[in-house]
Design a protein around this motif. Structure first.
Motif, PDB file in Angstrom:
ATOM      1  N   LEU A  90     -26.091  23.170  -0.169  1.00 54.25           N
ATOM      2  CA  LEU A  90     -25.233  24.023   0.504  1.00 54.25           C
ATOM      3  C   LEU A  90     -24.039  23.300   0.426  1.00 54.25           C
ATOM      4  CD1 LEU A  90     -24.378  26.160   2.476  1.00 54.25           C
ATOM      5  CD2 LEU A  90     -25.363  24.694   4.256  1.00 54.25           C
ATOM      6  N   ILE A  91     -22.919  24.016  -0.145  1.00 53.87           N
ATOM      7  CA  ILE A  91     -21.644  23.667   0.046  1.00 53.87           C
ATOM      8  C   ILE A  91     -20.935  23.845   1.338  1.00 53.87           C
ATOM      9  CG2 ILE A  91     -19.350  23.514  -1.018  1.00 53.87           C
ATOM     10  CD1 ILE A  91     -21.620  22.919  -2.915  1.00 53.87           C
ATOM     11  N   ARG A  92     -20.555  22.640   2.298  1.00 51.56           N
ATOM     12  CA  ARG A  92     -20.506  23.063   3.594  1.00 51.56           C
ATOM     13  C   ARG A  92     -18.808  22.807   3.926  1.00 51.56           C
ATOM     14  NH1 ARG A  92     -23.601  23.260   7.912  1.00 51.56           N
ATOM     15  NH2 ARG A  92     -21.827  22.859   9.069  1.00 51.56           N
ATOM     16  N   ALA A  93     -18.039  22.201   3.074  1.00 47.37           N
ATOM     17  CA  ALA A  93     -16.765  22.104   3.531  1.00 47.37           C
ATOM     18  C   ALA A  93     -15.911  21.650   2.190  1.00 47.37           C
ATOM     19  CB  ALA A  93     -16.179  21.025   4.396  1.00 47.37           C
ATOM     20  N   LEU A  94     -14.695  22.204   2.137  1.00 49.34           N
ATOM     21  CA  LEU A  94     -13.789  21.798   0.917  1.00 49.34           C
ATOM     22  C   LEU A  94     -12.312  21.324   1.519  1.00 49.34           C
ATOM     23  CD1 LEU A  94     -13.898  25.128  -1.366  1.00 49.34           C
ATOM     24  CD2 LEU A  94     -15.338  22.878  -1.489  1.00 49.34           C
ATOM     25  N   ARG A 130     -28.659  16.679   8.596  1.00 49.22           N
ATOM     26  CA  ARG A 130     -28.032  18.159   8.308  1.00 49.22           C
ATOM     27  C   ARG A 130     -27.925  18.585   9.649  1.00 49.22           C
ATOM     28  NH1 ARG A 130     -32.670  20.289   4.583  1.00 49.22           N
ATOM     29  NH2 ARG A 130     -33.705  19.404   6.170  1.00 49.22           N
ATOM     30  N   ILE A 131     -26.723  19.642   9.693  1.00 48.55           N
ATOM     31  CA  ILE A 131     -26.604  20.465  10.982  1.00 48.55           C
ATOM     32  C   ILE A 131     -26.793  21.864  11.115  1.00 48.55           C
ATOM     33  CG2 ILE A 131     -25.004  18.615  11.726  1.00 48.55           C
ATOM     34  CD1 ILE A 131     -22.701  20.142  10.625  1.00 48.55           C
ATOM     35  N   GLY A 132     -26.673  22.560  11.919  1.00 48.09           N
ATOM     36  CA  GLY A 132     -26.989  23.984  12.007  1.00 48.09           C
ATOM     37  C   GLY A 132     -28.384  24.332  11.760  1.00 48.09           C
ATOM     38  N   ILE A 133     -29.494  23.444  11.865  1.00 46.04           N
ATOM     39  CA  ILE A 133     -30.730  23.852  11.835  1.00 46.04           C
ATOM     40  C   ILE A 133     -31.519  23.252  12.843  1.00 46.04           C
ATOM     41  CG2 ILE A 133     -30.425  23.998   8.979  1.00 46.04           C
ATOM     42  CD1 ILE A 133     -31.657  21.174   9.114  1.00 46.04           C
ATOM     43  N   THR A 134     -32.866  23.697  12.976  1.00 53.31           N
ATOM     44  CA  THR A 134     -33.746  23.646  13.973  1.00 53.31           C
ATOM     45  C   THR A 134     -34.860  23.114  13.301  1.00 53.31           C
ATOM     46  OG1 THR A 134     -34.812  25.743  13.668  1.00 53.31           O
ATOM     47  CG2 THR A 134     -33.009  25.445  15.507  1.00 53.31           C
ATOM     48  N   LYS A 135     -35.130  22.964  12.127  1.00 48.20           N
ATOM     49  CA  LYS A 135     -36.429  22.359  11.469  1.00 48.20           C
ATOM     50  C   LYS A 135     -36.176  21.214  10.560  1.00 48.20           C
ATOM     51  CE  LYS A 135     -37.100  26.178  10.316  1.00 48.20           C
ATOM     52  NZ  LYS A 135     -37.421  27.826  10.264  1.00 48.20           N
TER      53      LYS A 135
END
Length: 193
Positions: A94-98, A162-167
DNA sequence: TAAACGATGCCCT
DNA sequence: GGGCATCGTTTAC
């Protein structure tokens, strides 16, 4: 003109690819940015869409490496992933930031914001800035949408959860350029030299 | 038919 | 700078 990364680049362990993609460039129709944040996802862990097996949505994710897996988040945001590992495995970065490089005006117009830092510092923001929508799902990453090798000095790589996930939150599969101010929150500390 | 799943933006302190 | 409200799709029951 630099050649895009070939499909073989992605046909490797997804965590390795995620790490090496930091510092590479993403370009779509003349608008581009330098990757400063990525996350790896693999079908063996439940945070990955591929964990549930092949479904209509994850068909591309399970397909050939080197292609874009674009999916909708929050019913609004398109998130950009690079399919990795062998055809049929189910893994992606996953590309998260540029960090914006080319086409700043175009980005600002699409985003409705001027400050460079707010153009691409989030997975949903960068797709909006580059004009990447669901229509690009399944497209090769060496065409109109492409990922190019890094240039310039290597990034100061930081590793975290990782962020934005629960598992499977404990896996250290998030990679950032700690020297960039375009990383999405929360920022990762600089690696201990 | 119903529950789960997330990123952004705005309002506040 | 931080916390809260928001939507639509996908998958499971």
């Amino acid at each position: 003109m630099t050649a895009p990364l070939a499909p073989a680049f992605y046909d490797r362990p997804v965590v390795d690819v995620a790490r090496e993609l930091v510092g590479c460039h993403v370009r779509h129709e003349g608008v581009s940015g330098r990757i400063v944040e990525t996350e790896a996802y693999h079908f063996t862990e439940p945070a990955c869409h591929a964990y549930a097996g092949v479904t209509p949505r994850t068909r591309v994710l399970h397909g050939a490496p080197g292609r874009a897996y674009v999916y909708l988040s929050y019913g609004i945001h398109s998130l950009l992933n690079a399919v990795c590992e062998a055809d049929g495995v189910g893994a992606a970065v996953l590309i998260r930031a540029l960090e914006p490089l080319e086409g700043l005006e175009q980005m600002a117009a699409r985003r409705g914001r001027d400050r460079p830092r707010e153009l691409c510092n989030g997975p949903g923001k960068l797709t909006q800035a580059l004009g990447i929508g669901l229509g690009l799902n399944g497209s090769a990453l060496d065409g109109p949408l492409a990922i190019l090798p890094p240039d310039g000095p290597p990034p100061r790589l930081a590793v975290g959860e990782r962020i934005g996930i629960t598992k499977a939150v404990e896996l250290p599969w998030r990679f950032c350029d700690a020297g960039s101010n375009c990383v999405s929150a929360p920022r990762l500390p600089l690696p201990t030299a």
